[in-house]
Motif scaffolding. Structure first.
Motif: not given
Length: 210
Positions: A55, A59, A87-88
């Motif tokens: 992570d 990020k 997630r992104r």
């Protein structure tokens, strides 16, 4: 592309992708790889930063960095694509060598690896997450599905249609207009002169099912 790139996969493919980005004056930030023995090591001047699902580095994707997936295993590649999208909310960028010829009317998808000397003709369509190796030709109006791998020096003839998840070995010739189904494997040097159904393994000149 203004942002630097994080490469998922500290392998030979990842190092080839690094050279492709550098051929376009794009900075590579580092590698992510699930082999913990590589973590903290340097390949050339770049560090292996951590796991592909870290992570702390994920990020950065979409903010300060872009991501490129340099993984041969197609199932693993699909998993990392899913990770980035969930997630992104991002798709991986393309690694396209500066020494390629891509027609202005060709359609190129996301997450492509296109190496030196590749020629992609007018109105050709390349699906997402394909690998097209050095000096391959995808002729005019040919179509490649998602996750297709084209070996060095292979020729995909004009208006040929290649299904998803197909492996085309080095030096293969697929004659114009032929249709190849999904999940097909074509051995190096083979010549495909007729349509091929799904899930076949082909080899020879002319190629036959094996």
């Amino acid at each position: 592309m203004e942002n630097p790139v994080i490469i998922f996969g500290a392998n030979a493919l990842g190092q080839a992708a690094k050279e492709i980005f550098e051929s376009n004056d794009i900075i590579v930030y580092g590698y992510l790889d699930d082999n913990e023995e590589l973590h903290g090591n340097e390949l050339g001047e770049l560090s292996v930063l951590g796991r592909t699902d870290d992570d702390g580095h994920l990020k950065l994707i979409g903010k300060k960095c872009e991501g490129f997936i340099a993984v041969d295993d197609r199932a693993l590649r699909k998993g990392i694509v899913k990770l980035l999208k969930e997630r992104r909310k991002k798709m991986p960028v393309n690694a396209i060598h500066s020494n390629t010829e891509i027609a202005p009317t060709a359609h190129i998808g996301h997450g492509e690896f296109i190496n030196s000397g590749v020629v992609i003709g007018a109105n050709a369509k390349i699906g997402d997450h394909c690998m097209i190796n050095s000096n391959a030709l995808v002729d005019y109006s040919a179509q490649l599905g998602d996750l297709v791998q084209v070996g060095a020096g292979a020729v995909v003839g004009a208006e040929a249609q290649i299904g998803e998840n197909v492996f085309i070995g080095s030096g293969v010739t697929i004659v114009p207009g032929v249709k190849v189904g999904k999940n097909v494997r074509i051995g190096a040097g083979s010549v495909i002169i007729a349509d091929v159904g799904d899930d076949k393994t082909m080899f020879g000149n002319p190629a036959k099912e094996v």
